[in-house]
Design an enzyme around this catalytic site. Structure first.
Site, PDB file in Angstrom:
ATOM      1  N   GLU A  98       6.344  12.551   8.232  1.00 48.24           N
ATOM      2  CA  GLU A  98       5.735  12.093   9.479  1.00 48.24           C
ATOM      3  C   GLU A  98       6.003  13.011  10.673  1.00 48.24           C
ATOM      4  O   GLU A  98       5.123  13.212  11.515  1.00 48.24           O
ATOM      5  CB  GLU A  98       6.203  10.662   9.806  1.00 48.24           C
ATOM      6  CG  GLU A  98       5.619   9.587   8.883  1.00 48.24           C
ATOM      7  CD  GLU A  98       6.415   9.409   7.588  1.00 48.24           C
ATOM      8  OE1 GLU A  98       7.429  10.126   7.393  1.00 48.24           O
ATOM      9  OE2 GLU A  98       6.025   8.558   6.767  1.00 48.24           O
ATOM     10  N   HIS A 106       8.772  -3.615   0.111  1.00 45.87           N
ATOM     11  CA  HIS A 106       7.658  -2.679  -0.031  1.00 45.87           C
ATOM     12  C   HIS A 106       7.301  -2.560  -1.505  1.00 45.87           C
ATOM     13  O   HIS A 106       8.194  -2.590  -2.360  1.00 45.87           O
ATOM     14  CB  HIS A 106       8.128  -1.321   0.527  1.00 45.87           C
ATOM     15  CG  HIS A 106       7.007  -0.411   0.854  1.00 45.87           C
ATOM     16  ND1 HIS A 106       6.493   0.465  -0.050  1.00 45.87           N
ATOM     17  CD2 HIS A 106       6.278  -0.250   1.991  1.00 45.87           C
ATOM     18  CE1 HIS A 106       5.503   1.144   0.519  1.00 45.87           C
ATOM     19  NE2 HIS A 106       5.360   0.731   1.757  1.00 45.87           N
ATOM     20  N   GLU A 160      -0.798   7.174  20.060  1.00 44.86           N
ATOM     21  CA  GLU A 160       0.647   7.204  19.788  1.00 44.86           C
ATOM     22  C   GLU A 160       1.095   8.655  19.563  1.00 44.86           C
ATOM     23  O   GLU A 160       1.738   8.992  18.564  1.00 44.86           O
ATOM     24  CB  GLU A 160       1.029   6.318  18.600  1.00 44.86           C
ATOM     25  CG  GLU A 160       2.504   5.925  18.636  1.00 44.86           C
ATOM     26  CD  GLU A 160       2.926   5.058  17.461  1.00 44.86           C
ATOM     27  OE1 GLU A 160       2.818   3.821  17.587  1.00 44.86           O
ATOM     28  OE2 GLU A 160       3.372   5.602  16.436  1.00 44.86           O
TER      29      GLU A 160
END
Ligand code: UDP
Length: 409
Positions: free
Chosen positions: A145, A264, A131
């Site tokens: 990220e 979450h 990816e």
């Protein structure tokens, strides 16, 4: 006799496990037993995924860091990431020394991935990046990220890009074309595996969670199920309040809407959500299902029956495309513009007004939603894991670009 490569797979978060599982199976089908290191970056979220895919890590990092253990300290992402990265680097490095892999396989954009790549680089072990090439072109969004994946690209020897656009991003950063392979995204195989195994899983899972979800799903023809998830750091401050407030208003406005929101475990997110919905009317609350994170098959099961998905997750956007469910992306930037271009996603942002506007347009125009469901999947045809294994196994004997001491010549 050819020597089998020793492939070390480094992973530690929920999406890495889900998206690496198809590669793990493909390697095993070819007689390669990959070594699997679970970094512990996610634990509560990770273990049900390993169980579902029937994968047992060979090594598990016992991470000491965890900001949830220190709730009295103010949240400081910079400090938290440094502690996490430092620990990961040390421990992955130690494992690389003792396991001596011939290749290290990392995924995406997590701290586990970047530290896995860096540790491999320090020990001059070639790195394969799955990816690769996603870019938002905004270094702080998503944070960390975006920069994690940029740095991983500097280190990798094999770049497995899911799309042509990802390849283009890598080329623009000076990565040599012959090191980039456009293979699609393994999420397609993961989703397929998840759906295939679902009936057997459901048969075995006759517990209260299953019953609860079954009741919700049973209503999907009368009610519009909206699946919500949110976890990104950028959304943990005021954005979570905006998004929750939008959900609350949607439920008040549309009586046929039912929201399923696996929350979450981050305590900040939970607290903010409860803060906003605290004073809602009973009728609204009864159609808002705030749940614990779901195991992968249960998540897919609900998602298959969803009318709309609202998320800031990357993997869930890709799954929305695979399952043909329109998705509102709760972010201001995206590294997956393919979802928007394919015509199944809208970059809706995080402001309440924008979310309300986009959901209302689906209510006003039901045919729009139906036409969205027909799009072609930009993430390939479900052969990414196979291609990755073939390329890796064909190239794993090659010593090109390694220093002489390592190449042994
Ligand atoms: N997921 C899951 N249970 C949940 C929520 C998400 O199994 O309750 C799965 C989802 O199907 C997807 C992945 O987790 O494959 C996405 O992970 P996440 O949103 O944490 O990370 P991202 O994809 O944004 O990196």
């Amino acid at each position: 006799m050819s020597i089998k490569p020793r492939i070390l797979m480094v992973m530690g978060t929920r999406p890495e496990i889900i998206k690496m599982a198809p590669i793990y199976y493909e390697l095993r089908q070819r007689g390669i037993d990959p070594l699997l290191l679970h970094t512990g970056q996610h634990n509560e979220l990770a273990m049900p995924q390993y169980e579902f895919f029937d994968i047992k890590p060979d090594y598990i990092v016992d991470l000491q860091r965890n900001h949830i253990l220190y709730p009295e300290k103010p949240y400081n992402p910079g400090h938290d990431l440094s502690t996490l990265s430092g620990e990961l680097l040390n421990k992955i490095s130690e494992l690389i020394v003792s396991a001596s892999p011939s290749t290290v396989l990392v995924h995406g954009d997590t701290s586990s991935g970047l530290m896995g790549a860096l540790a491999a680089f320090y020990h001059q072990v070639p790195i394969a990046h799955v990816e690769a090439g996603l870019r938002s072109h905004n270094e702080y969004n998503p944070f960390p990220e975006e920069m994690n994946r940029v740095m991983m690209a500097r280190l990798a020897r094999w770049h497995f890009a899911p799309t042509q656009r990802a390849q283009k991003n890598l080329l623009a950063e000076g990565i040599a074309k012959e090191k980039i392979h456009v293979v699609g995204n393994t999420i397609i195989e993961a989703t397929r595996l998840g759906i295939e195994r679902l009936p057997k899983y459901l048969q075995a899972a006759q517990n209260s969670e299953y019953q609860f979800l079954k009741d919700i799903i049973g209503q999907h023809e009368q009610k519009k199920i909206v699946m919500v998830t949110m976890h990104r750091r950028e959304n943990q401050a005021s954005n979570v309040m905006q998004i929750t407030s939008a959900i609350k208003e949607l439920l008040e406005k549309y009586e046929d809407m039912l929201v399923v929101w696996p929350i979450h475990p981050n305590p900040k997110i939970r607290a903010a959500i409860h803060n906003v919905i605290g004073d809602s009317a009973d009728n609204t609350i009864s159609r808002l299902h705030l749940l614990k994170p779901l195991s992968y098959p249960l998540f897919l099961w609900v998602m298959q029956h969803a009318w709309l998905v609202l998320t800031d997750s990357g993997g869930i956007q890709e799954e929305s495309v695979a399952l043909h469910i329109p998705v509102l992306i709760l972010r201001d930037t995206t590294e997956r513009p393919e979802v928007v271009e394919a015509g199944i996603g809208i970059l809706a942002g995080t402001e309440k007004g924008s979310i309300l506007h986009h959901v209302a347009s689906f209510y006003r125009n039901p045919s729009k939603r139906e036409s969205w469901r027909q799009v072609e999947n930009p993430f390939g045809n479900g052969t990414a894991a196979k291609c990755i294994c073939e390329i890796l196994l064909a190239g794993s004997g090659s010593n090109e670009n390694l220093p002489k001491t390592i190449a042994g010549s």
